[in-house]
Design an enzyme around this catalytic site. Sequence first.
Site, mmCIF file in Angstrom:
data_model
loop_
_atom_site.group_PDB
_atom_site.id
_atom_site.type_symbol
_atom_site.label_atom_id
_atom_site.label_comp_id
_atom_site.label_asym_id
_atom_site.label_seq_id
_atom_site.Cartn_x
_atom_site.Cartn_y
_atom_site.Cartn_z
ATOM 1 N N GLU A 185 -2.514 -9.060 2.930
ATOM 2 C CA GLU A 185 -2.996 -9.636 4.192
ATOM 3 C C GLU A 185 -4.515 -9.619 4.286
ATOM 4 O O GLU A 185 -5.089 -10.296 5.142
ATOM 5 C CB GLU A 185 -2.371 -8.896 5.381
ATOM 6 C CG GLU A 185 -2.931 -7.530 5.696
ATOM 7 C CD GLU A 185 -2.381 -6.406 4.827
ATOM 8 O OE1 GLU A 185 -2.683 -5.231 5.125
ATOM 9 O OE2 GLU A 185 -1.663 -6.694 3.846
ATOM 10 N N CYS A 243 0.839 -1.198 0.000
ATOM 11 C CA CYS A 243 0.000 0.000 0.000
ATOM 12 C C CYS A 243 0.877 1.252 0.000
ATOM 13 O O CYS A 243 1.620 1.481 -0.942
ATOM 14 C CB CYS A 243 -0.994 -0.029 1.156
ATOM 15 S SG CYS A 243 -2.367 1.144 0.936
ATOM 16 N N HIS A 253 -3.749 -4.834 -0.420
ATOM 17 C CA HIS A 253 -3.296 -5.426 0.841
ATOM 18 C C HIS A 253 -3.301 -6.949 0.719
ATOM 19 O O HIS A 253 -4.374 -7.570 0.798
ATOM 20 C CB HIS A 253 -4.223 -4.998 1.983
ATOM 21 C CG HIS A 253 -4.090 -3.563 2.372
ATOM 22 N ND1 HIS A 253 -3.205 -3.136 3.328
ATOM 23 C CD2 HIS A 253 -4.720 -2.449 1.912
ATOM 24 C CE1 HIS A 253 -3.300 -1.819 3.460
ATOM 25 N NE2 HIS A 253 -4.216 -1.386 2.602
#
Length: 219
Positions: A201, A89, A199
């Site tokens: 994750e 990001c 992202h």
Amino acid sequence: MHTVAIIDYGAGNLHSVAKAFERSSRDCGILINIQVTSDVDIIAKADRIVLPGVGAFPECRAGIDQVHGLYDVLERRVIHDAIPFLGICVGMQLMAKVGFEHTITKGLSWIDGEVYRIIPVGEERNQLYKLPFMGWSALKFCTSCHPVLLGLRDGDHAYFLHSYAISLQAADQQLAITHYGGPVSAIVGRNNMIGTQFHPEKSQVIGLRLLANFIKWSP
């Protein structure tokens, strides 16, 4: 056991990133030592470096500068020692030469690009494209041969949350795009460095696969 240093400079979703790396390492069968840290001595010995980023470009760059020795150790390990690096990001945006969020802020100058506010273009410029760009969006890959992208395909969806994006000057550093009122850089990279605007994750199977590939990557 390789050490993955996830940089703590006050600007990242550190717990979620660390948990995603733990899951990815189990899935690919490679044990790693995950260190969430701002300790430059640990970073100097790490085998891989991850720079998450949440918030505005100027604040994230200031966060790096406020940790004594962090900029120098990043430059030494990533540029001179060429260990694998992942920016996430705003961590990816910081790889650019300069950012234009609120003010003009110098980036790390690792990628030939600049960071601008997303502006939908042409007929797509309407109220449907609000900022921040938030949610799931399909990826379109500009290359199929990068090791960190192994197993990823056009149309795979990743999770985005941002209002600014990198505009690249070097086409070969553009690894994938998405669309939000026009093309938006989704993955960039060169040599031992790669960055994702989305992202990993938060991107479920696709994100975990990319992190597993990063763990195994030997540029």
